[in-house]
Design a protein around this motif. Structure first.
Motif, PDB file in Angstrom:
ATOM      1  N   ILE A   1      44.401  29.187  45.960  1.00 21.96           N
ATOM      2  CA  ILE A   1      43.966  30.548  45.677  1.00 21.96           C
ATOM      3  C   ILE A   1      42.578  30.467  45.062  1.00 21.96           C
ATOM      4  O   ILE A   1      42.301  29.589  44.239  1.00 21.96           O
ATOM      5  CB  ILE A   1      44.952  31.278  44.736  1.00 21.96           C
ATOM      6  N   SER A   2      41.697  31.340  45.505  1.00 22.09           N
ATOM      7  CA  SER A   2      40.336  31.328  44.968  1.00 22.09           C
ATOM      8  C   SER A   2      39.862  32.760  44.791  1.00 22.09           C
ATOM      9  O   SER A   2      40.312  33.669  45.486  1.00 22.09           O
ATOM     10  CB  SER A   2      39.388  30.577  45.917  1.00 22.09           C
TER      11      SER A   2
ATOM     12  N   ALA B   1      42.620  42.696  46.286  1.00 20.69           N
ATOM     13  CA  ALA B   1      41.536  43.107  45.393  1.00 20.69           C
ATOM     14  C   ALA B   1      41.951  44.350  44.624  1.00 20.69           C
ATOM     15  O   ALA B   1      42.513  45.287  45.191  1.00 20.69           O
ATOM     16  CB  ALA B   1      40.255  43.377  46.181  1.00 20.69           C
ATOM     17  N   VAL B   2      41.673  44.329  43.336  1.00 25.11           N
ATOM     18  CA  VAL B   2      41.959  45.467  42.457  1.00 25.11           C
ATOM     19  C   VAL B   2      40.716  45.725  41.619  1.00 25.11           C
ATOM     20  O   VAL B   2      40.239  44.833  40.907  1.00 25.11           O
ATOM     21  CB  VAL B   2      43.162  45.184  41.532  1.00 25.11           C
TER      22      VAL B   2
ATOM     23  N   ASP C   1      40.277  39.759  42.621  1.00 24.38           N
ATOM     24  CA  ASP C   1      39.558  39.712  43.897  1.00 24.38           C
ATOM     25  C   ASP C   1      39.757  38.304  44.455  1.00 24.38           C
ATOM     26  O   ASP C   1      38.936  37.417  44.244  1.00 24.38           O
ATOM     27  CB  ASP C   1      38.078  40.021  43.685  1.00 24.38           C
ATOM     28  N   VAL C   2      40.874  38.100  45.141  1.00 26.99           N
ATOM     29  CA  VAL C   2      41.269  36.742  45.516  1.00 26.99           C
ATOM     30  C   VAL C   2      41.613  36.635  46.999  1.00 26.99           C
ATOM     31  O   VAL C   2      41.948  37.622  47.663  1.00 26.99           O
ATOM     32  CB  VAL C   2      42.488  36.264  44.692  1.00 26.99           C
TER      33      VAL C   2
ATOM     34  N   VAL D   1      42.649  27.190  56.110  1.00 22.27           N
ATOM     35  CA  VAL D   1      42.635  27.947  54.857  1.00 22.27           C
ATOM     36  C   VAL D   1      42.101  29.361  55.074  1.00 22.27           C
ATOM     37  O   VAL D   1      41.134  29.580  55.803  1.00 22.27           O
ATOM     38  CB  VAL D   1      41.775  27.209  53.810  1.00 22.27           C
ATOM     39  N   TYR D   2      42.749  30.311  54.435  1.00 23.18           N
ATOM     40  CA  TYR D   2      42.302  31.708  54.431  1.00 23.18           C
ATOM     41  C   TYR D   2      41.351  31.853  53.240  1.00 23.18           C
ATOM     42  O   TYR D   2      41.762  31.727  52.094  1.00 23.18           O
ATOM     43  CB  TYR D   2      43.519  32.620  54.263  1.00 23.18           C
ATOM     44  N   ASP D   3      40.061  32.123  53.510  1.00 25.55           N
ATOM     45  CA  ASP D   3      39.082  32.138  52.419  1.00 25.55           C
ATOM     46  C   ASP D   3      38.247  33.416  52.434  1.00 25.55           C
ATOM     47  O   ASP D   3      38.551  34.365  53.165  1.00 25.55           O
ATOM     48  CB  ASP D   3      38.191  30.896  52.481  1.00 25.55           C
ATOM     49  N   ASN D   4      37.186  33.421  51.630  1.00 23.61           N
ATOM     50  CA  ASN D   4      36.399  34.645  51.467  1.00 23.61           C
ATOM     51  C   ASN D   4      35.492  34.953  52.653  1.00 23.61           C
ATOM     52  O   ASN D   4      34.775  35.958  52.633  1.00 23.61           O
ATOM     53  CB  ASN D   4      35.580  34.590  50.177  1.00 23.61           C
ATOM     54  N   THR D   5      35.513  34.120  53.677  1.00 24.45           N
ATOM     55  CA  THR D   5      34.782  34.446  54.908  1.00 24.45           C
ATOM     56  C   THR D   5      35.711  35.042  55.963  1.00 24.45           C
ATOM     57  O   THR D   5      35.251  35.492  57.013  1.00 24.45           O
ATOM     58  CB  THR D   5      34.114  33.192  55.504  1.00 24.45           C
TER      59      THR D   5
END
Length: 515
Positions: A67-68, A99-100, A109-110, A122-126
């Motif tokens: 988790i990031s 995200a909250v 915001d993860v 991996v599921y990431d911020n991109t």
């Protein structure tokens, strides 16, 4: 001796293959332990794992969840993140983002989980995700902005913007009627079997526009609630293209206006920025297992919620699941049309060439919660230097309750605002959310895009694990997450009922005994 020695091997050989002479009933009896074990493991393991793992406990992914992102004020919001990671760990979810925003600032915001069942990507911020009908929440904002600019009017008849629309009973339909799913066009008719509606036929925009205009009003011109699950965006785009000075679509306005005015937003209703993004950035959607869905259709809810053979947190399947099996029903024609009878057919590249803003938005939780946080601020900006999303006057008009009525497609009563968002104080259960006004929308896969004005909350839950249809507005995953967010926010503000200290409880008990 020879005979006896010769007979023995024959007898052993016969016993070895005796199972070949068993009756079907005897076979079944012998297989009962394996069947029970298979059903037990299948029902108690999360649905979003390889089939060999859910049925037999074999080849189960052994990767550690990651988790990031951002977590602020963990003493309040840490428990929300704990539940979210539990969903992933128990394979009730696979990958996504949460995200909250509270008073315009991100407290959660993860990004977490994986893009694939084998848990190698991996599921990431991109990562981007299609959010199905949750895109209607943003669609409604863009329409409200056009109202704000004086280009549209909720009370105006659609023929004022699109004269060709005024035929076959639709002459009196207003923009407001379309926003609240009362325009009478929840589904499109196949006019000609030789020219059946398809993604390819929608590519001829002029011809498709004419087809939309010809579509008869299902209820003979009478405003009647019937969820325009797929069609609302098509009809809205025809109006928007005729009123925007540049002739743009809703998706083009989202990219050229919203993504320009507000940094770090990603909102794509049609094609992605790069052709390679479809493979590199867009996460695949993983459907709820059909066998498990069929089991939930026939098994009593008490078994589904048992701790031994089910999951206590799941909700009953929504009535639209059974209604969809009747191919002639309005529900089936609306939710499972011939050109897309399965949800997966709404996420093919072909389905996104022609913009379908009611189902095609590809985004992430951060972008959507950012927009919701501005809605929670009555349309006002939440960052210095950024313009307001809406004027207070337009926000008030758009969020005014339109009314409640039974939906002919879903069989459910959901209060809607003039701007087309759900607006309800009975969203989920008897917990912290009880009595709290929630506004927004959700997607068929389980995503939730909502705001809570009274608590200053902008909320978005995005997933690549297509959950079972439990309610019109999300499933137990998103609803429980929101419930926990509201609990955290109320706790932060001191709005939760205070528990009595042990000595106070003892005094109260003694007083009751004396009486």
């Amino acid at each position: 001796m020879a005979d006896s020695k010769g007979a023995a091997p024959a007898s052993v050989s016969w016993r070895k293959f005796a199972f070949l002479n068993l009756t079907p009933a005897q076979y079944f009896v012998r297989l009962i332990p394996a069947i029970v074990y298979g059903l037990y493991t299948y029902s108690t393991r999360g649905p979003f794992q390889p089939p060999s793992c859910t049925s037999f406990g074999l080849s189960c992914p052994m990767t550690t969840n990651h988790i990031s992102g951002v977590l602020e004020r963990p003493e309040y919001y840490g428990q929300v993140l704990g539940y979210y990671t539990d969903l992933i760990a128990q394979s009730e979810d696979l990958g996504g983002s949460l995200a909250v925003f509270v008073d315009g600032m991100a407290v959660i915001d993860v990004y977490t989980g994986f893009k694939d069942l084998a848990r190698t990507q991996v599921y990431d911020n991109t990562t981007l995700q299609q959010v199905y009908s949750s895109g209607k929440a943003v669609e409604g904002i863009i329409i409200a902005r056009l109202v704000d600019q004086g280009r549209l009017d909720y009370e105006a008849k659609i023929v004022e913007y699109w004269p060709e629309f005024g035929q076959n009973g639709k002459e009196e339909v207003r923009l407001r009627d379309l926003m609240v799913h009362e325009a009478g066009v929840p589904a499109l008719d196949d006019e000609d079997k030789l020219d059946a509606l398809s993604w390819a036929s929608m590519g001829d925009e002029e011809k498709f526009s004419e087809r939309l205009a010809r579509q008869p009003h299902v209820f003979g011109g009478k405003p009647t609630r019937a969820y325009h699950a797929i069609t609302r965006g098509w009809f809205l785009n025809e109006i928007v293209k005729r009123t925007d000075p540049k002739g743009r679509t809703i998706g083009q306005i989202a990219q050229q206006d919203l993504m320009t005015d507000y940094e770090d937003l990603e909102l794509y209703y049609s094609k992605l920025p790069k052709e390679s993004d479809w493979e590199d950035r867009l996460s695949p959607m993983h459907d709820y297992p059909l066998l498990r869905l069929l089991g939930r259709l026939v098994l009593p809810q008490v078994i589904q919620n048992s701790r031994i053979f089910g999951n206590p947190r799941t909700l009953p399947l929504h009535r639209i699941v059974k209604r969809s099996f009747d191919s002639k029903s309005l529900t089936a024609r609306t939710l499972t049309p011939k050109f897309a009878p399965w949800p997966r057919l709404l996420r093919t590249p072909e389905a996104h060439v022609y913009e379908g803003t009611s189902f095609s938005l590809k985004s992430n939780a951060h972008s959507l919660a950012r927009l919701m946080s501005m809605m929670a601020n009555k349309g006002g900006s939440t960052r210095p230097g950024e313009p307001n999303l809406l004027s207070t006057e337009t926000y008030t008009q758009a969020t005014t309750l339109h009314g409640t009525s039974l939906d002919e497609v879903t069989g459910e009563i959901v209060p809607l605002s003039v701007g087309g968002w759900a607006k309800t104080r009975s969203f989920y259960g008897e917990g912290p959310l009880k009595g709290v006004e929630v506004q927004g929308w959700s997607g068929a896969e389980g995503s939730l895009i909502l705001w809570i004005e009274e608590l200053g909350i902008g909320f978005s839950y995005v997933t690549n694990a297509f959950g079972a249809s439990e309610t019109l507005l999300g499933d137990y995953r998103g609803k429980t997450l929101l419930d926990r967010v509201v609990y955290a926010r109320k706790s932060e503000l001191g709005l939760l009922p205070k528990k009595k200290a042990p000595e106070e409880q003892a005094e109260a008990g003694a007083g009751a005994e004396e009486k």
